[in-house]
Design a protein around this motif. Structure first.
Motif, PDB file in Angstrom:
ATOM      1  N   THR A   1      53.424  88.695  96.240  1.00 56.98           N
ATOM      2  CA  THR A   1      54.589  88.322  95.450  1.00 56.98           C
ATOM      3  C   THR A   1      55.170  89.565  94.803  1.00 56.98           C
ATOM      4  OG1 THR A   1      53.624  86.167  94.974  1.00 56.98           O
ATOM      5  CG2 THR A   1      55.405  86.905  93.544  1.00 56.98           C
ATOM      6  N   ASN A   2      56.452  89.790  95.033  1.00 57.94           N
ATOM      7  CA  ASN A   2      57.157  90.914  94.416  1.00 57.94           C
ATOM      8  C   ASN A   2      58.233  90.369  93.492  1.00 57.94           C
ATOM      9  OD1 ASN A   2      55.847  93.094  95.825  1.00 57.94           O
ATOM     10  ND2 ASN A   2      56.939  92.398  97.646  1.00 57.94           N
ATOM     11  N   PHE A   3      58.225  90.842  92.265  1.00 63.28           N
ATOM     12  CA  PHE A   3      59.156  90.370  91.248  1.00 63.28           C
ATOM     13  C   PHE A   3      60.333  91.324  91.091  1.00 63.28           C
ATOM     14  CE2 PHE A   3      55.190  88.367  90.304  1.00 63.28           C
ATOM     15  CZ  PHE A   3      55.524  87.125  89.806  1.00 63.28           C
TER      16      PHE A   3
ATOM     17  N   LEU B   1      64.866  94.676  99.189  1.00 64.87           N
ATOM     18  CA  LEU B   1      63.784  95.535  98.694  1.00 64.87           C
ATOM     19  C   LEU B   1      62.444  94.803  98.644  1.00 64.87           C
ATOM     20  CD1 LEU B   1      65.734  97.365  95.853  1.00 64.87           C
ATOM     21  CD2 LEU B   1      65.009  98.324  98.052  1.00 64.87           C
ATOM     22  N   GLY B   2      62.438  93.541  99.071  1.00 66.66           N
ATOM     23  CA  GLY B   2      61.193  92.799  99.185  1.00 66.66           C
ATOM     24  C   GLY B   2      60.873  91.848  98.053  1.00 66.66           C
ATOM     25  N   ALA B   3      61.808  91.610  97.147  1.00 70.58           N
ATOM     26  CA  ALA B   3      61.549  90.691  96.040  1.00 70.58           C
ATOM     27  C   ALA B   3      61.427  89.256  96.549  1.00 70.58           C
ATOM     28  CB  ALA B   3      62.663  90.781  95.009  1.00 70.58           C
ATOM     29  N   THR B   4      60.483  88.531  95.985  1.00 71.22           N
ATOM     30  CA  THR B   4      60.300  87.127  96.343  1.00 71.22           C
ATOM     31  C   THR B   4      60.459  86.200  95.131  1.00 71.22           C
ATOM     32  OG1 THR B   4      57.902  87.367  96.082  1.00 71.22           O
ATOM     33  CG2 THR B   4      58.819  87.619  98.319  1.00 71.22           C
ATOM     34  N   VAL B   5      60.367  86.752  93.931  1.00 73.58           N
ATOM     35  CA  VAL B   5      60.604  86.007  92.698  1.00 73.58           C
ATOM     36  C   VAL B   5      61.598  86.815  91.872  1.00 73.58           C
ATOM     37  CG1 VAL B   5      59.606  85.075  90.570  1.00 73.58           C
ATOM     38  CG2 VAL B   5      58.282  85.018  92.700  1.00 73.58           C
ATOM     39  N   LEU B   6      62.751  86.215  91.561  1.00 75.31           N
ATOM     40  CA  LEU B   6      63.808  86.931  90.845  1.00 75.31           C
ATOM     41  C   LEU B   6      64.118  86.222  89.538  1.00 75.31           C
ATOM     42  CD1 LEU B   6      64.246  87.434  94.005  1.00 75.31           C
ATOM     43  CD2 LEU B   6      66.491  88.206  93.323  1.00 75.31           C
ATOM     44  N   LEU B   7      64.256  87.011  88.494  1.00 72.04           N
ATOM     45  CA  LEU B   7      64.636  86.497  87.182  1.00 72.04           C
ATOM     46  C   LEU B   7      66.074  86.888  86.908  1.00 72.04           C
ATOM     47  CD1 LEU B   7      63.875  85.134  84.505  1.00 72.04           C
ATOM     48  CD2 LEU B   7      63.101  87.365  83.702  1.00 72.04           C
TER      49      LEU B   7
ATOM     50  N   ALA C   1      68.108  80.424  96.632  1.00 66.69           N
ATOM     51  CA  ALA C   1      66.672  80.329  96.870  1.00 66.69           C
ATOM     52  C   ALA C   1      66.378  79.886  98.299  1.00 66.69           C
ATOM     53  CB  ALA C   1      66.039  79.363  95.873  1.00 66.69           C
ATOM     54  N   GLN C   2      67.132  78.911  98.747  1.00 69.36           N
ATOM     55  CA  GLN C   2      66.934  78.410 100.107  1.00 69.36           C
ATOM     56  C   GLN C   2      67.349  79.448 101.143  1.00 69.36           C
ATOM     57  OE1 GLN C   2      69.213  74.836 101.148  1.00 69.36           O
ATOM     58  NE2 GLN C   2      67.251  73.910 101.704  1.00 69.36           N
ATOM     59  N   GLN C   3      68.489  80.073 100.929  1.00 66.75           N
ATOM     60  CA  GLN C   3      69.005  81.054 101.882  1.00 66.75           C
ATOM     61  C   GLN C   3      68.064  82.245 102.037  1.00 66.75           C
ATOM     62  OE1 GLN C   3      72.956  82.486 100.977  1.00 66.75           O
ATOM     63  NE2 GLN C   3      72.861  84.083 102.508  1.00 66.75           N
ATOM     64  N   HIS C   4      67.501  82.717 100.937  1.00 66.11           N
ATOM     65  CA  HIS C   4      66.667  83.922 100.965  1.00 66.11           C
ATOM     66  C   HIS C   4      65.165  83.611 100.941  1.00 66.11           C
ATOM     67  CE1 HIS C   4      70.149  86.536 100.477  1.00 66.11           C
ATOM     68  NE2 HIS C   4      70.553  85.748  99.501  1.00 66.11           N
ATOM     69  N   ARG C   5      64.836  82.326 100.831  1.00 66.57           N
ATOM     70  CA  ARG C   5      63.429  81.910 100.750  1.00 66.57           C
ATOM     71  C   ARG C   5      62.713  82.613  99.596  1.00 66.57           C
ATOM     72  NH1 ARG C   5      61.319  80.507 106.709  1.00 66.57           N
ATOM     73  NH2 ARG C   5      63.215  79.500 107.392  1.00 66.57           N
ATOM     74  N   ILE C   6      63.297  82.459  98.421  1.00 62.40           N
ATOM     75  CA  ILE C   6      62.789  83.093  97.216  1.00 62.40           C
ATOM     76  C   ILE C   6      62.674  82.059  96.103  1.00 62.40           C
ATOM     77  CG2 ILE C   6      63.706  85.394  97.733  1.00 62.40           C
ATOM     78  CD1 ILE C   6      66.090  84.690  95.846  1.00 62.40           C
TER      79      ILE C   6
END
Length: 95
Positions: A2-4, A33-39, A71-76
């Protein structure tokens, strides 16, 4: 793994479509850049002012739709705050 990513941007007060456009670019960059969880920034949709109740109601619905789509488009996973209206709790919108 998981990359934030914490997204910070200048919010355009009361301009939901412009804020979505700006944030879409930031979300794309973070995902590249590999983020999977974005705030997202607090009150990312509108900023902290509401000229009327209708904007606050639209901001909540459009914000949920925007977050779900991204979220759906980027799978995040996206985390963000939106205005809410609950007349039993407050006469003004809150997040």
């Amino acid at each position: 793994m998981t990359n934030f990513a914490l997204i910070q941007s200048n919010i355009v007060e009361n301009d939901i479509s412009q804020n979505h456009k700006i944030l879409t670019q930031h979300i794309c960059e973070a995902c590249q850049l590999g983020a999977t969880v974005l705030l997202l920034p607090e009150m990312f949709n509108t900023g902290f002012t509401f000229p009327n109740e209708e904007l606050a109601q639209n901001a909540h619905a459009s914000g949920l739709e925007f977050m779900a789509h991204q979220a759906q488009q980027h799978r995040i996973t996206l985390i963000g705050s939106l205005p809410n209206l609950d007349r039993d709790k407050s006469p003004r919108p809150f997040n």
